[in-house]
Design an enzyme around this catalytic site. Structure first.
Site: not given
Ligand SMILES: O=C(O)c1ccccc1NCC(=O)[C@H](O)[C@H](O)COP(=O)(O)O
Length: 397
Positions: A180, A182, A243, A292, A314, A350-351
């Protein structure tokens, strides 16, 4: 939650004080100042434009314009209400923005807006969606779908997003990586100050990413469609996920003409029928749809929608920001896992993935791809960040 936000002293020239069910308007180009009143908020059949004064005899035309505008507002309001009812019946808690905004209240010469449960976002995801609603309405006014569609003829062909994930999974024996791009997020603030989207995209590609995810929301993530276009035009070969927080099919067309190969659809925001038809639109445009989910209910809904090929789980709760990677495992256990397997759906974890152990954990749970932002974008060389994340070099060289 009740709150009162002071706006400004009310205009002294008002001859009639509007209450929360009424609005005062001036139509540019007419000397009329009129007041619209109805028996309830947008009570559709009873709304009337009442002309208070007209000096140039343009009353009929102006009234017609007002009626048309009201009719549109009524429709918007009805659609919004209908959407919220349908959504709530499917367990969707994220509501659509009330088109009227908080009602006005007058105390002496002062004007207030009444903030309450109905007109104030309940959490960050709802706030993002309400803001997106405004953004999309404005963008649609500037460039309606009919004119947007004209750009499709010249759009470059899409790349196979799902195919790239499967190929990477087979090549490395590890989940295919969606890396990502980001810059910031509501939960973590700015992740990287020296943010060059193209350099980051190239580094990800060198490091072995199968696909990239490019955040396009500006207000909450400091992303942009320009970033998506820059990465695409720089010759990065990895297919690109747009995204976004999609609430309207217009955004899918927009993503397609800006160079996306896939787009995100969030089940916490979209009712089943919207997802179903948006997937059809994606297929028509050659885009993959990453649908998602965050909890069991959303997963069950999505498994009942035809045409779903790619599901993202997620681990972040977008309403509270809590992250728990065992969420992926929980949603893939038992019958759900079996149905996903039968339908040959690719699942993306994800995340919150930071270490080789995290990757092994979600792979063991059944994912064939992962979507990772923070842990790799923060590294001085995001490509090397990928090696650290997987515990080995997964680049093609
Ligand atoms: O990341 C946030 O804070 C967030 C808040 C509100 C809606 C969506 C959000 N994020 C999108 C995502 O889910 C992440 O960017 C993506 O899955 C990557 O996650 P990470 O590896 O933890 O940065």
């Amino acid at each position: 939650m009740e709150g009162l936000v002071f706006l400004r002293p009310a205009l002294p020239s008002l001859t009639h004080r509007p209450n929360q069910f009424s609005r005062r308007r001036s139509i540019p180009g007419t000397p009329m100042d009129f007041h619209i009143r109805n028996s309830g908020p947008f009570a559709s059949s009873s709304i009337r434009a009442q002309q208070l004064e007209s000096k140039d005899g343009s009353a009929t035309v102006s009234q017609a314009a007002v009626s048309a505008e009201n009719a549109l507002k009524i429709k918007e309001w009805e659609v919004g209400m209908f959407h919220n009812e349908v959504a709530a019946s499917q367990g969707i808690k994220i509501r659509r923005r009330p088109p009227t905004g908080p009602p006005l209240h007058y105390v002496g010469p002062f004007e207030f807006r009444l903030q309450n449960e109905g007109n104030t976002p309940r959490n960050i995801l709802e706030e993002i969606i309400w803001n997106k609603d405004k953004e999309v309405s404005q963008s649609k006014e500037r460039r309606p779908l009919s004119s947007l569609k004209k750009y499709l003829d010249n759009a470059s062909p899409t790349r196979d997003f799902i195919g790239a994930l499967k190929a990477a999974n087979i090549r490395t024996g590890l989940p295919g990586l969606i890396a990502e791009v980001k810059k910031a997020s509501p939960s973590r603030g700015v992740l990287r100050e020296d943010f060059d989207p193209v350099e980051i995209g190239r580094a990800y590609e060198r490091g072995g990413a199968a696909c990239l995810s490019v955040l396009t929301d500006e207000k909450y993530f400091k992303g942009s469609f320009e970033n998506l276009q820059l990465i695409k035009n720089a010759g990065v070969k990895c297919p690109l996920l747009c995204k976004e927080f999609v609430i309207d099919a217009w955004q899918i067309y927009n993503a397609r003409i800006k160079g996306a190969d896939a787009i995100l659809l969030i089940a916490a925001v979209l009712p089943d029928l919207d997802i179903k038809y948006m997937i059809k639109i994606c297929k028509m445009l050659g885009l993959a749809a990453l649908v998602e989910v965050h909890d069991e209910r959303e997963m069950d809904r999505v498994l009942g929608i035809e045409g779903v090929e790619l599901i993202g789980i997620n681990n972040r709760n977008l309403e509270t920001f809590e992250v728990d990677i065992s969420n992926t495992k929980k949603l893939l256990e038992g019958e759900r896992g079996r149905r996903i397997h039968e339908k040959d759906i690719i699942v993306v974890g994800e995340s919150g993935l930071f270490t080789p152990d995290d990757i092994a954990f979600v792979q063991e749970a059944g994912v064939r791809a992962v979507l990772v932002g923070e842990s790799i974008v923060k590294q001085s060389d995001p490509g090397k960040g990928i090696t650290g994340l997987f515990g080995k070099d997964i680049s093609c060289s």
